[in-house]
Design a protein around this motif. Sequence first.
Motif, mmCIF file in Angstrom:
data_model
loop_
_atom_site.group_PDB
_atom_site.id
_atom_site.type_symbol
_atom_site.label_atom_id
_atom_site.label_comp_id
_atom_site.label_asym_id
_atom_site.label_seq_id
_atom_site.Cartn_x
_atom_site.Cartn_y
_atom_site.Cartn_z
ATOM 1 N N TRP A 46 0.805 -1.369 -0.206
ATOM 2 C CA TRP A 46 -0.157 0.055 0.131
ATOM 3 C C TRP A 46 0.587 1.259 0.192
ATOM 4 N N THR A 183 -8.742 2.518 7.581
ATOM 5 C CA THR A 183 -8.292 3.531 7.116
ATOM 6 C C THR A 183 -6.956 3.956 6.060
ATOM 7 N N PHE A 185 -5.620 2.400 3.709
ATOM 8 C CA PHE A 185 -6.229 1.223 2.778
ATOM 9 C C PHE A 185 -6.806 2.380 1.802
ATOM 10 N N VAL A 186 -7.573 2.753 2.816
ATOM 11 C CA VAL A 186 -8.577 3.985 1.693
ATOM 12 C C VAL A 186 -7.508 5.138 1.307
ATOM 13 N N THR A 188 -4.264 5.518 1.054
ATOM 14 C CA THR A 188 -3.109 4.938 0.117
ATOM 15 C C THR A 188 -3.619 5.160 -1.755
ATOM 16 N N GLN A 189 -5.147 4.029 -1.332
ATOM 17 C CA GLN A 189 -4.854 3.259 -2.330
ATOM 18 C C GLN A 189 -6.788 3.352 -3.066
ATOM 19 N N VAL A 190 -7.784 4.523 -2.083
ATOM 20 C CA VAL A 190 -8.802 4.946 -3.290
ATOM 21 C C VAL A 190 -8.531 6.278 -3.240
ATOM 22 N N LEU A 191 -8.375 7.176 -2.329
ATOM 23 C CA LEU A 191 -7.933 8.613 -2.486
ATOM 24 C C LEU A 191 -6.120 8.971 -2.750
ATOM 25 N N ARG A 192 -5.602 8.355 -2.684
ATOM 26 C CA ARG A 192 -3.626 7.985 -3.102
ATOM 27 C C ARG A 192 -3.817 9.566 -2.458
#
Length: 545
Positions: A46, A183, A185-186, A188-192
């Motif tokens: 991540w 949090t 994951f969201v 780093t991966q979703v919101l970048r």
Amino acid sequence: MTNSSDTKATDKSSQSKMLRGSAWMTAGSIFSRILGAIYVIPWPIWFGVNFLAANNLFGRGYQIYSVLIVVSTAGIPGALSKQIAHYNEMNEYGVGQKLFQKSLILMLIMGILSAGALYLLAPVLSQGDARMIPVFHSLCWPLLVIPLLSIMRGFFQGYAEMAPSAISQFIEQVARVIYMTVTVFVITQVLRGSYIDAVTQATFAAFIGAVAGLLLLIWHYLKQRPRIEKLIAGSNNAITVSTNDLLKGIIKQSIPFIVIDASINLVYIIDQYSFNRMMSDFVIASDHQLWNLYTLFAVNANKLISITVSLAAAMAVTAVPLMSAAHVRGNQKELRQQIGSTIQLFNLVMIPAAFGMAAVAGPLYTLFYSHDALGISVLQFSSYISILLGLFTVLGAILQGLYQNRLALFYLLIGFIVKVVAQYPAIYFFRVYGPLVSTGLAFATSSILMLAALHRYYHFDVWQTIRRLIGIVGFSVIMYLITSLTVKGLLLVFNPQSRLQSVLVLMISVAVGGLVYAVLALKSRLADYVLGSNLDRFRRKLKLK
């Protein structure tokens, strides 16, 4: 005069409580430590190139936070469990209840003060690294709750009830890891988003976990309240202690707990603020490279050896109230047996655990972080040092349970002096291993002095302990060799750099090592001698009879 059969029954009961309490606390500590380390497995994916930087921020923040946790609880949970066990043994349950209520108020105040202090000192503690400030601020929130959580654990431990503490530790870590994982994951991966924001939420997860653990303990307390009130109603009520005297007594008893409980973290703080400066005298490297080296031993390795050190911490928590109760009874024979049993139980569990971790260091480090030869080597060395950290933890707890607080503090002070004096030359000769060498020397010195004092004052059976220690070390070496060969053999088939394949190597090698040690300990009956019980049913299952 005490009947010999009564004495034997008391001795057996004490050992039974020690084993049962240690089992609960060990299970709780192991599961919570494993959960507390699992979060890092997806981090390399991540965070990508920012993984070491993220782990470094997390580790540096937690080192300071861990010390503040001990200070904010002021050692009162450990002191409370000791004092409650003391009064309960005298059938003065009402005094213990009053002490618990006053301690709750004191802990609430301490939590507010420590949270405020961390918030205000964040710029100073960050050493000019602006990334650390939001991390420190996020850790202020759990400081408000952890003192209350700790004091409730201390209350139940004073009643020799370890299950509530163990279960609350597990629930605390489950809630913390779930929040942290989601949090990170969201972000780093979703919101970048920024890795700093992700680490900040990961540290804030301690607050979520603390609230979950506290709610569980409140529920258990309400459930146990009728039984506690019945015990209070049947108290002798022969002792009247004022509120001021209660608080003075608990604070006086808590001071050694503060220092002893924080000792390992204080040593890590010495490393955090000295490693880069001292290493820069001997190697040419950027701050970024030095922080990466620091992360290998102070964050990555420490996170994994904390799993084995938690075994000792669990025994220490169990030992304090039992030693205190035995001290009140004044039974010297029971005290001698209790001291010997605690040290031998520590050896039986901690030494093979440390040797086992050293044997599987390769796949273990690869699973949690990624394959790195230096990181694996540092973890192997740290595994052996963890035995000394654990031994100091248990011996310090025994001395405190026996009201030998000054001795415990004095020997710890000598250990700190050794650490400070040895730090620079150790880093000069051993580079990244240097802080581990100086830490090992420090805790070895303190532990040897503590063992000598326990033998001098309480005359526990040293030769019996040494004989069994020789057997335990011998079996641990055999287990280490067989486990290491198993790992090497499996790595001829599996890819040592694959994290997924490392799981298979780890599972097989740990099973082999655990079976080898169990067979040796059961076949020789060493486990029976240390645990004080007949283990024939386990021998039958393993077809050793």
